[in-house]
Design an enzyme around this catalytic site. Structure first.
Site, PDB file in Angstrom:
ATOM      1  N   ARG A  66      56.707  47.907 -27.406  1.00  0.00           N
ATOM      2  CA  ARG A  66      55.423  47.263 -27.151  1.00  0.00           C
ATOM      3  C   ARG A  66      54.784  46.635 -28.388  1.00  0.00           C
ATOM      4  O   ARG A  66      53.753  47.106 -28.886  1.00  0.00           O
ATOM      5  CB  ARG A  66      54.454  48.242 -26.479  1.00  0.00           C
ATOM      6  CG  ARG A  66      54.984  48.742 -25.165  1.00  0.00           C
ATOM      7  CD  ARG A  66      54.016  49.624 -24.449  1.00  0.00           C
ATOM      8  NE  ARG A  66      53.004  48.900 -23.698  1.00  0.00           N
ATOM      9  CZ  ARG A  66      52.126  49.465 -22.900  1.00  0.00           C
ATOM     10  NH1 ARG A  66      52.125  50.749 -22.754  1.00  0.00           N
ATOM     11  NH2 ARG A  66      51.250  48.745 -22.246  1.00  0.00           N
TER      12      ARG A  66
ATOM     13  N   LYS B 277      40.996  50.760 -13.897  1.00  0.00           N
ATOM     14  CA  LYS B 277      41.012  51.095 -15.336  1.00  0.00           C
ATOM     15  C   LYS B 277      41.340  49.862 -16.169  1.00  0.00           C
ATOM     16  O   LYS B 277      40.656  49.566 -17.153  1.00  0.00           O
ATOM     17  CB  LYS B 277      42.058  52.181 -15.591  1.00  0.00           C
ATOM     18  CG  LYS B 277      42.397  52.369 -17.062  1.00  0.00           C
ATOM     19  CD  LYS B 277      43.463  53.416 -17.282  1.00  0.00           C
ATOM     20  CE  LYS B 277      44.872  52.923 -17.273  1.00  0.00           C
ATOM     21  NZ  LYS B 277      45.314  52.195 -18.477  1.00  0.00           N
ATOM     22  N   ASN B 278      42.374  49.137 -15.775  1.00  0.00           N
ATOM     23  CA  ASN B 278      42.833  48.022 -16.612  1.00  0.00           C
ATOM     24  C   ASN B 278      41.906  46.810 -16.563  1.00  0.00           C
ATOM     25  O   ASN B 278      42.057  45.884 -17.348  1.00  0.00           O
ATOM     26  CB  ASN B 278      44.255  47.606 -16.229  1.00  0.00           C
ATOM     27  CG  ASN B 278      45.279  48.614 -16.707  1.00  0.00           C
ATOM     28  OD1 ASN B 278      44.945  49.535 -17.451  1.00  0.00           O
ATOM     29  ND2 ASN B 278      46.520  48.456 -16.274  1.00  0.00           N
TER      30      ASN B 278
HETATM   31  C1  UD1 Z   1      48.877  45.755 -19.511  1.00  0.00           C
HETATM   32  C2  UD1 Z   1      48.418  46.980 -18.752  1.00  0.00           C
HETATM   33  C3  UD1 Z   1      49.612  47.892 -18.447  1.00  0.00           C
HETATM   34  C4  UD1 Z   1      50.675  47.097 -17.704  1.00  0.00           C
HETATM   35  C5  UD1 Z   1      51.034  45.821 -18.470  1.00  0.00           C
HETATM   36  C6  UD1 Z   1      52.002  44.929 -17.701  1.00  0.00           C
HETATM   37  C7  UD1 Z   1      46.184  47.303 -19.598  1.00  0.00           C
HETATM   38  C8  UD1 Z   1      45.246  48.133 -20.385  1.00  0.00           C
HETATM   39  N1  UD1 Z   1      47.442  47.698 -19.551  1.00  0.00           N
HETATM   40  O1  UD1 Z   1      49.435  46.224 -20.732  1.00  0.00           O
HETATM   41  O2  UD1 Z   1      49.144  48.978 -17.654  1.00  0.00           O
HETATM   42  O3  UD1 Z   1      51.835  47.897 -17.586  1.00  0.00           O
HETATM   43  O4  UD1 Z   1      49.843  45.050 -18.729  1.00  0.00           O
HETATM   44  O5  UD1 Z   1      51.471  44.586 -16.470  1.00  0.00           O
HETATM   45  O6  UD1 Z   1      45.787  46.333 -18.993  1.00  0.00           O
HETATM   46  N2  UD1 Z   1      54.675  42.078 -25.490  1.00  0.00           N
HETATM   47  C9  UD1 Z   1      55.205  41.579 -26.659  1.00  0.00           C
HETATM   48  N3  UD1 Z   1      54.343  41.163 -27.637  1.00  0.00           N
HETATM   49  C10 UD1 Z   1      52.994  41.226 -27.488  1.00  0.00           C
HETATM   50  C11 UD1 Z   1      52.453  41.727 -26.280  1.00  0.00           C
HETATM   51  C12 UD1 Z   1      53.319  42.148 -25.299  1.00  0.00           C
HETATM   52  O7  UD1 Z   1      56.417  41.515 -26.825  1.00  0.00           O
HETATM   53  O8  UD1 Z   1      52.249  40.839 -28.412  1.00  0.00           O
HETATM   54  C13 UD1 Z   1      55.590  42.548 -24.420  1.00  0.00           C
HETATM   55  C14 UD1 Z   1      55.439  44.042 -24.176  1.00  0.00           C
HETATM   56  O9  UD1 Z   1      56.195  44.793 -25.092  1.00  0.00           O
HETATM   57  C15 UD1 Z   1      55.946  44.160 -22.767  1.00  0.00           C
HETATM   58  C16 UD1 Z   1      55.455  42.861 -22.126  1.00  0.00           C
HETATM   59  O10 UD1 Z   1      55.219  41.962 -23.199  1.00  0.00           O
HETATM   60  O11 UD1 Z   1      57.347  44.218 -22.741  1.00  0.00           O
HETATM   61  C17 UD1 Z   1      54.217  43.004 -21.278  1.00  0.00           C
HETATM   62  O12 UD1 Z   1      53.164  43.495 -22.051  1.00  0.00           O
HETATM   63  P1  UD1 Z   1      51.637  43.118 -21.785  1.00  0.00           P
HETATM   64  O13 UD1 Z   1      51.530  42.216 -20.620  1.00  0.00           O
HETATM   65  O14 UD1 Z   1      51.033  42.696 -23.075  1.00  0.00           O
HETATM   66  O15 UD1 Z   1      51.049  44.526 -21.397  1.00  0.00           O
HETATM   67  P2  UD1 Z   1      49.729  45.211 -21.916  1.00  0.00           P
HETATM   68  O16 UD1 Z   1      48.636  44.223 -22.003  1.00  0.00           O
HETATM   69  O17 UD1 Z   1      50.019  46.050 -23.111  1.00  0.00           O
END
Ligand code: UD1
Length: 429
Positions: free
Chosen positions: A131, A22-23
């Site tokens: 998030r 999915k991801n």
């Molecule tokens: C993706 C995955 C999700 C997985 C996550 C971590 C998809 C669709 N989803 O989510 O299933 O759990 O990676 O492996 O691929 N953060 C910030 N600022 C930002 C972006 C992120 O602070 O602009 C923080 C988030 O709050 C979180 C951490 O960084 O604590 C990791 O997030 P991120 O790696 O961005 O996860 P996703 O891409 O949302």
């Protein structure tokens, strides 16, 4: 709302086939916005989130066809999706679709790169912590985007064209890396993304972008260099197998004392989860077409700490914790990626698990036996942990709000039934 009913106590055995990730599929679908040509994706899972992404891309003008395929034995093969955004006629990603799935934020970079403007509702998705999306926004503004927040929408535009930039991510966010990479492939000049995410899904996106004519080096490392191109072209790409689905079935087999073949799984993407299973006494071996998991001894408690790839994935934390609830001894489960990702804990406790949480650490004291109960699914991966626990619990476990599971697990009750679980779905009329 649908419910899942599980009667625990059956050992899992046989073969389960893993779907496309999915991801990986979600950002790959978004990549279709970067070209006027057709992008064909093979091995796309049939999931609620894929449908939501399809609906979102359609609102931007992308034409999507889902192609059913059969093999010579008339068996249905995984879906092929054909996506073509020959014209993008709408820059707005509305609240209704974006609030259903956080990954919708990925359209921001491609919209800016292709048509120079975007209006994207602030995302929702799983309720696991705040998030934020600051890393996405800061990277895009370094590339020249002007961004403001108006009435719950991110409004972004570029005066002329996105330009290459030297971007150093404060955290290797998966989504931000994907968003910036997709923006950079059509920007003018060179973009460098330092401290980039290295997850297999990011690598899969890079490989597809290469096929579309992008120029990216450092793939698989945390230092990506992208030379922007004027146009990209169509391509055909196969989505990688879902490592989280594979890990979930591995935990399920282990908790029942079963033995299964996880067909199509890639053990290279699951190094730490498999290591954790081995530490807890499970036999793990590579087979010709996947991984064999055999739990012949009682499960031993082992500590787990989530981390960025290649660390233990946060998306398998809840499932691993479910396994630890019946282990011999005490384990510490540390969540380091997301705050508030222990929503499964009170639900597991309803089955008799002994878990106490302090900050980002859950201490799990293994119990002899879980007992069936009524539970509520709270988010995607937490829900699958409840199914896993239900497979080991004595008697009946009923899980409500299973739409969360349908976001990320293809035909979960059918796949589990095929390997011997007693699991049914009650569809709400
Ligand atoms: C993706 C995955 C999700 C997985 C996550 C971590 C998809 C669709 N989803 O989510 O299933 O759990 O990676 O492996 O691929 N953060 C910030 N600022 C930002 C972006 C992120 O602070 O602009 C923080 C988030 O709050 C979180 C951490 O960084 O604590 C990791 O997030 P991120 O790696 O961005 O996860 P996703 O891409 O949302």
């Amino acid at each position: 709302m649908d419910k899942i009913r599980v009667i625990g106590g059956r050992k899992l055995s046989g073969n389960v086939t893993i779907s496309g990730a999915k991801n990986a599929a979600l950002p790959l679908m978004v990549a279709s916005m970067l070209t006027a040509d057709r992008l064909v994706l093979e091995n796309v899972p049939d999931l609620a989130d894929i449908k939501t992404m399809g609906d979102l891309l359609t609102t931007h003008g992308c034409k999507i066809d889902s192609l059913e395929k059969k093999n010579s034995l008339n068996q249905t093969l995984p879906k092929e999706l054909s996506l073509q955004a020959d014209r993008i006629d709408n820059a707005t990603a509305g609240y209704d679709l974006v609030s259903r799935m956080r990954a919708s934020i990925l359209v921001l970079g491609p919209l800016l790169a292709r048509i120079g403007s975007a209006r994207v509702s602030l995302p929702g998705g799983c309720a696991i912590g705040t998030r934020p999306i600051d890393i996405h926004l800061s990277g895009l503004s370094q590339m020249g985007a002007e961004i403001s927040l108006v009435d719950g929408y991110i409004e972004a535009s570029v005066p002329t064209k996105l330009r290459g930039a030297n971007i150093s991510l404060p955290f290797p966010s998966v989504g931000a890396t994907e968003n910036l990479m997709m923006a950079a492939v059509l920007a003018s000049g060179e973009t460098r993304i330092k401290n980039a995410a290295r997850e297999p899904e990011v690598v899969d996106l890079s490989k597809c972008l290469l096929k579309m004519g992008a120029n990216i080096s450092g793939i698989g490392s945390d230092d990506l260099i992208i030379e922007g191109k004027n146009i990209l072209h169509g391509a055909r790409h196969q989505v990688i197998p879902d490592r989280i689905e594979a890990g979930t079935y591995a935990m399920a087999a282990a908790i029942t004392g079963g033995s299964i073949n996880i067909v199509g799984a890639d053990s290279d993407h699951l190094e730490l989860p498999l290591e954790m299973l081995i530490r807890s006494g499970v036999t793990v071996s590579n087979t010709q077409d996947g991984i064999n998991i055999a739990a012949t001894r009682p499960i031993e408690a082992t500590d787990i700490s989530t981390n960025i790839y290649p660390g233990f994935p946060t998306d398998l934390q809840a499932q691993a914790m479910a396994l630890m609830t019946i282990a011999k001894g005490t384990s510490a489960v540390t969540e380091s990626i997301f705050e508030n990702r222990f929503m499964h804990v009170p639900e597991l406790a309803r089955l008799g698990a002994n878990i106490s949480v302090k900050g980002g650490v859950a201490v799990v004291r293994g119990v002899e036996q879980l007992k069936g109960a009524r539970l509520m699914a709270t988010d995607l991966r937490a829900s699958s942990s409840l199914v896993i626990a239900g497979l080991a619990a004595e008697g009946e476990t009923v899980i409500d709000r299973v739409y969360h599971i349908d976001r990320g697990y293809e035909r979960i009750e059918e796949k589990l039934s095929k390997i011997g679980a007693y699991i049914t779905r009650e569809t709400a009329s």
